[in-house]
Design a protein around this motif. Structure first.
Motif, mmCIF file in Angstrom:
data_model
loop_
_atom_site.group_PDB
_atom_site.id
_atom_site.type_symbol
_atom_site.label_atom_id
_atom_site.label_comp_id
_atom_site.label_asym_id
_atom_site.label_seq_id
_atom_site.Cartn_x
_atom_site.Cartn_y
_atom_site.Cartn_z
ATOM 1 N N GLN A 201 0.837 -1.203 0.000
ATOM 2 C CA GLN A 201 0.000 0.000 0.000
ATOM 3 C C GLN A 201 0.873 1.254 0.000
ATOM 4 O O GLN A 201 0.624 2.205 -0.738
ATOM 5 C CB GLN A 201 -0.913 0.018 1.228
ATOM 6 N N LEU A 202 1.895 1.227 0.858
ATOM 7 C CA LEU A 202 2.793 2.377 0.923
ATOM 8 C C LEU A 202 3.464 2.611 -0.430
ATOM 9 O O LEU A 202 3.580 3.758 -0.882
ATOM 10 C CB LEU A 202 3.832 2.166 2.018
ATOM 11 N N SER A 203 3.878 1.556 -1.090
ATOM 12 C CA SER A 203 4.527 1.728 -2.398
ATOM 13 C C SER A 203 3.594 2.378 -3.409
ATOM 14 O O SER A 203 4.006 3.239 -4.186
ATOM 15 C CB SER A 203 5.022 0.377 -2.917
ATOM 16 N N GLY A 204 2.336 1.955 -3.393
ATOM 17 C CA GLY A 204 1.357 2.568 -4.294
ATOM 18 C C GLY A 204 1.170 4.048 -3.990
ATOM 19 O O GLY A 204 1.200 4.910 -4.882
ATOM 20 N N MET A 205 0.999 4.351 -2.707
ATOM 21 C CA MET A 205 0.783 5.742 -2.308
ATOM 22 C C MET A 205 2.022 6.582 -2.588
ATOM 23 O O MET A 205 1.925 7.727 -3.038
ATOM 24 C CB MET A 205 0.425 5.799 -0.823
ATOM 25 N N MET A 206 3.206 5.999 -2.317
ATOM 26 C CA MET A 206 4.446 6.748 -2.549
ATOM 27 C C MET A 206 4.590 7.112 -4.028
ATOM 28 O O MET A 206 5.059 8.221 -4.360
ATOM 29 C CB MET A 206 5.655 5.934 -2.092
ATOM 30 N N THR A 207 4.177 6.230 -4.903
ATOM 31 C CA THR A 207 4.246 6.548 -6.331
ATOM 32 C C THR A 207 3.365 7.757 -6.643
ATOM 33 O O THR A 207 3.763 8.661 -7.386
ATOM 34 C CB THR A 207 3.832 5.332 -7.176
ATOM 35 N N ALA A 208 2.172 7.794 -6.063
ATOM 36 C CA ALA A 208 1.291 8.956 -6.259
ATOM 37 C C ALA A 208 1.964 10.232 -5.754
ATOM 38 O O ALA A 208 1.911 11.295 -6.404
ATOM 39 C CB ALA A 208 -0.048 8.736 -5.548
ATOM 40 N N TYR A 209 2.618 10.152 -4.595
ATOM 41 C CA TYR A 209 3.321 11.316 -4.035
ATOM 42 C C TYR A 209 4.473 11.754 -4.951
ATOM 43 O O TYR A 209 4.719 12.950 -5.122
ATOM 44 C CB TYR A 209 3.848 10.986 -2.634
ATOM 45 N N LEU A 210 5.187 10.775 -5.515
ATOM 46 C CA LEU A 210 6.317 11.123 -6.397
ATOM 47 C C LEU A 210 5.828 11.817 -7.665
ATOM 48 O O LEU A 210 6.444 12.774 -8.141
ATOM 49 C CB LEU A 210 7.103 9.855 -6.766
ATOM 50 N N VAL A 211 4.716 11.333 -8.208
ATOM 51 C CA VAL A 211 4.165 11.943 -9.423
ATOM 52 C C VAL A 211 3.748 13.390 -9.147
ATOM 53 O O VAL A 211 3.993 14.288 -9.960
ATOM 54 C CB VAL A 211 2.952 11.143 -9.942
ATOM 55 N N ALA A 212 3.127 13.587 -8.005
ATOM 56 C CA ALA A 212 2.526 14.894 -7.707
ATOM 57 C C ALA A 212 3.538 15.928 -7.241
ATOM 58 O O ALA A 212 3.213 17.108 -7.150
ATOM 59 C CB ALA A 212 1.427 14.730 -6.653
ATOM 60 N N ASN A 213 4.766 15.467 -6.936
ATOM 61 C CA ASN A 213 5.767 16.383 -6.373
ATOM 62 C C ASN A 213 7.107 16.247 -7.099
ATOM 63 O O ASN A 213 8.106 15.848 -6.503
ATOM 64 C CB ASN A 213 5.945 16.079 -4.872
ATOM 65 N N PRO A 214 7.128 16.582 -8.385
ATOM 66 C CA PRO A 214 8.336 16.350 -9.178
ATOM 67 C C PRO A 214 9.539 17.163 -8.689
ATOM 68 O O PRO A 214 10.673 16.755 -8.871
ATOM 69 C CB PRO A 214 7.927 16.767 -10.595
ATOM 70 N N GLY A 215 9.289 18.262 -8.031
ATOM 71 C CA GLY A 215 10.397 19.137 -7.643
ATOM 72 C C GLY A 215 11.051 18.748 -6.321
ATOM 73 O O GLY A 215 12.134 19.237 -6.000
ATOM 74 N N ASN A 216 10.393 17.922 -5.531
ATOM 75 C CA ASN A 216 10.967 17.574 -4.211
ATOM 76 C C ASN A 216 10.612 16.125 -3.867
ATOM 77 O O ASN A 216 9.846 15.838 -2.961
ATOM 78 C CB ASN A 216 10.480 18.531 -3.118
ATOM 79 N N ARG A 217 11.199 15.232 -4.624
ATOM 80 C CA ARG A 217 10.814 13.830 -4.506
ATOM 81 C C ARG A 217 11.266 13.170 -3.216
ATOM 82 O O ARG A 217 10.575 12.285 -2.710
ATOM 83 C CB ARG A 217 11.319 13.070 -5.733
ATOM 84 N N LEU A 218 12.411 13.547 -2.693
ATOM 85 C CA LEU A 218 12.838 12.927 -1.436
ATOM 86 C C LEU A 218 11.844 13.252 -0.330
ATOM 87 O O LEU A 218 11.390 12.371 0.397
ATOM 88 C CB LEU A 218 14.243 13.420 -1.048
ATOM 89 N N GLU A 219 11.472 14.510 -0.261
ATOM 90 C CA GLU A 219 10.500 14.918 0.760
ATOM 91 C C GLU A 219 9.153 14.238 0.516
ATOM 92 O O GLU A 219 8.478 13.810 1.461
ATOM 93 C CB GLU A 219 10.341 16.439 0.745
ATOM 94 N N ALA A 220 8.789 14.097 -0.746
ATOM 95 C CA ALA A 220 7.517 13.456 -1.072
ATOM 96 C C ALA A 220 7.521 11.995 -0.612
ATOM 97 O O ALA A 220 6.538 11.503 -0.048
ATOM 98 C CB ALA A 220 7.250 13.535 -2.573
ATOM 99 N N ALA A 221 8.637 11.294 -0.845
ATOM 100 C CA ALA A 221 8.733 9.905 -0.413
ATOM 101 C C ALA A 221 8.637 9.817 1.107
ATOM 102 O O ALA A 221 7.943 8.944 1.651
ATOM 103 C CB ALA A 221 10.046 9.291 -0.909
ATOM 104 N N ALA A 222 9.334 10.725 1.783
ATOM 105 C CA ALA A 222 9.289 10.739 3.248
ATOM 106 C C ALA A 222 7.882 11.064 3.744
ATOM 107 O O ALA A 222 7.401 10.489 4.730
ATOM 108 C CB ALA A 222 10.300 11.744 3.791
ATOM 109 N N ALA A 223 7.200 11.964 3.057
ATOM 110 C CA ALA A 223 5.835 12.333 3.450
ATOM 111 C C ALA A 223 4.903 11.130 3.346
ATOM 112 O O ALA A 223 4.048 10.902 4.209
ATOM 113 C CB ALA A 223 5.320 13.478 2.571
ATOM 114 N N ALA A 224 5.071 10.342 2.289
ATOM 115 C CA ALA A 224 4.232 9.152 2.129
ATOM 116 C C ALA A 224 4.491 8.155 3.256
ATOM 117 O O ALA A 224 3.560 7.551 3.800
ATOM 118 C CB ALA A 224 4.489 8.507 0.765
ATOM 119 N N VAL A 225 5.768 7.983 3.623
ATOM 120 C CA VAL A 225 6.101 7.063 4.722
ATOM 121 C C VAL A 225 5.495 7.562 6.033
ATOM 122 O O VAL A 225 4.906 6.780 6.793
ATOM 123 C CB VAL A 225 7.636 6.910 4.844
ATOM 124 N N CYS A 226 5.622 8.859 6.290
ATOM 125 C CA CYS A 226 5.022 9.425 7.510
ATOM 126 C C CYS A 226 3.507 9.243 7.506
ATOM 127 O O CYS A 226 2.905 8.891 8.531
ATOM 128 C CB CYS A 226 5.344 10.911 7.634
#
Lengths: 273, 273, 273
Positions: A201-226
């Motif tokens: 589930q996290l992997s699916g959601m993290m992909t959505a976060y990465l797509v939506a935040n092209p300029g700050n992907r590390l933070e987006a990945a961390a946000a999905a984990v949080c």
């Protein structure tokens, strides 16, 4: 700000192409919808390029491989690379069989992967070539604890550099790094391991976060984990006498559905090293 | 003691390899986690031997067959036999099509099966070569009732001897026999038949029980049947106005998650014939 | 009367053969059980003819196509046609890829289809040969609204005639037509779109309704649409603070499980044009 990462998902409804296992696929679809994205599943080699082309990103999960879906992963991945879409790899069970370890390694080598998300045993199996993965769960001996944290942060940074992508290693303590910076995240509940597929589930959601935040992907990945860990905490807080892992699964997805940016910002428990 | 069978599962966390249908696979994974085991799913012929080798037992369910998964069943089964792992066969829909009946029979002939779990129509189809299975549900004409119980016990004992394994026939009354002794179990609720996959879930859980209790497998199989039926009763007791089969599914898995050995011992309703 | 359509399903327990996607298959099975039918899933070409032969109807859903399941769809469809069984087609994602659009069109051409159920973008893709489908969701530009209703009714009637079958186009306003008459249905909740598979569920349930009501299939299709929308309203009414899309999914299926004919008759909101 983590809350902006969440906000961007809700604002842009990223369309995520998932080539994922048939065990947890329904939960992956529902969690992508819950966080504000839109999922589509397709693994047939003849179908995947067309589907990837209309999506914003690709989530590859090797939890139940088939010969044809492996071909689908490479074809979709190459198309996503051509189009500059983020591609996430979830190496479920790497270390548990030669096919899984080998396929995950080939995907890492032949595709440009944006982020890898797995448990510590899976990641070690990819790095060391063999692993002590206990099925789809991490080996206790590998666990990231406060005692082994410094070493683990160094390992995750080094491996992120070696992979040339963001690496998210999730467990009791979650580590998310781009090779330079490492988020150390302490959200979540141990009972999440008693539900099948919270990692998927996290992997699916993290992909959505990465797509939506092209300029700050590390933070987006961390946000999905949080967000996932926090949903585990919120969901657990709503458990009643007699509830178990099946109800807990529903409550976690419900918590993702209702989560606001402010709630995430307030509830996220992390430091940056 | 049934409670010791349950206790051994929680103590040893048996790893169960499942080659199962894509309809109920998520529930099978969650119920194995709920009872204290750890599930892994893999049906690709190139993957199954490696996966079976790291597991303690194999659950084969023919609910949605594919040519490649059939090959996977034989390869995994032979490897499990070599390693002395228990192998359970759930002949879903035997009698409903020639492919299902034929595949189940070949699996019984070519593999050393530890236990078969099915409904009465499926088992009759395997014995008689043709059946009156109504899809994946038992035919009413075949039902085990108090009136037909003596005959049914004799049939189940005889069939267990013919198959050379433990046979669990589940329905309104459940029968579990090794050919000599027969547990007659009266737990459960008729409403369980309105949920897809309670049989598949039981097969997954029973495999975990068989792995964890190598010295007393008949009792372990009976304990799993009692646990599932009792969970159906406990889950039903927690239903509220407006709840239906979807919520019932969650409550049953929740009840497995929370079940203690004492609760099972106290709630199990069985006699031995 | 809609309530008679529902009553016939409960009275006759129609057996429905589903060749459907692996994302929402469990929910499709549970909703068919909830409404009073009995589901069986099989897509393997060697298995489908035998399974279709013992069923009353066939539900074909192209949500996750494979080369072998496409062959299964044609073989099952031809057998169902021979036997005079109703066949429903759910063209999930038509317009999103050439394989999906092409397969759905070929199924429509080569099989005698009883009913098609899809969203407006999928149906437009089938008619116009190309579409603006946004993944598996309808494009906002295509939406049926009160403003565009007259046009939309004309389009649905015309398309039903062109397809030579019942056509159900679902969305904020649902339209169900046999080419002459059109039911305009205003049940449902927008939040149903945040759950994966409410469309797939409706297709499964509609097939059960078509099987059970051979003499009045248009009304039966409309009754299934009203029942699904009403269940969405009832389920929403039972939501509590903190509940989200995962719990909502359960509550909708629960509402189908508990729905009486009187409740459907009273709650259905439709006009006939």
């Amino acid at each position: 700000m983590l809350k902006d990462c969440l906000g961007q998902v809700r604002l842009t409804t990223p369309l995520v192409h998932n080539i994922t296992n048939y065990v947890t696929v329904n939960d992956v679809a529902n969690v992508i919808l819950a966080c504000g994205g839109s999922p589509i599943m397709s693994d047939e080699p003849e179908d995947v390029e067309g589907i990837t082309a209309i999506c914003g990103g690709l989530n590859i999960n090797i939890g139940t491989l088939h010969q044809s879906s492996i071909e689908g992963m490479f074809r979709a991945g190459k198309k996503a690379n051509e189009l500059g879409h983020p591609v996430l790899l979830d190496p479920v069970g790497a270390g548990a069989s030669a096919l899984r370890t080998g396929t995950a390694k080939r995907l890492l080598e032949e595709l440009k992967i944006t982020a890898v998300r797995g448990n510590i045993s899976e990641i070690k199996a990819l790095v060391q070539g063999s692993g002590t993965t206990k099925g789809v769960d991490a080996d206790v001996a590998d666990a990231v604890t406060e005692e082994t944290l410094e070493q683990a942060v160094a390992f995750v940074k080094q491996t992120a550099r070696a992979f040339g992508c963001i690496l998210a290693v999730t467990g009791a303590i979650d580590l998310v790094s781009d090779g330079k910076t490492c988020y150390v995240i302490r959200n979540g509940r141990p009972e999440m391991g008693r539900i099948t597929g919270t990692g998927c589930q996290l992997s699916g959601m993290m992909t959505a976060y990465l797509v939506a935040n092209p300029g700050n992907r590390l933070e987006a990945a961390a946000a999905a984990v949080c967000a996932m860990g926090l949903a585990g905490e919120i969901g657990w807080g709503r458990m009643q006498a007699g509830d178990g892992n099946s109800t807990y699964r529903n409550r976690i997805i419900d918590a993702i559905y209702n989560m606001t940016g402010e709630e995430l910002e307030r509830g996220a428990s992390y430091e940056v090293r």
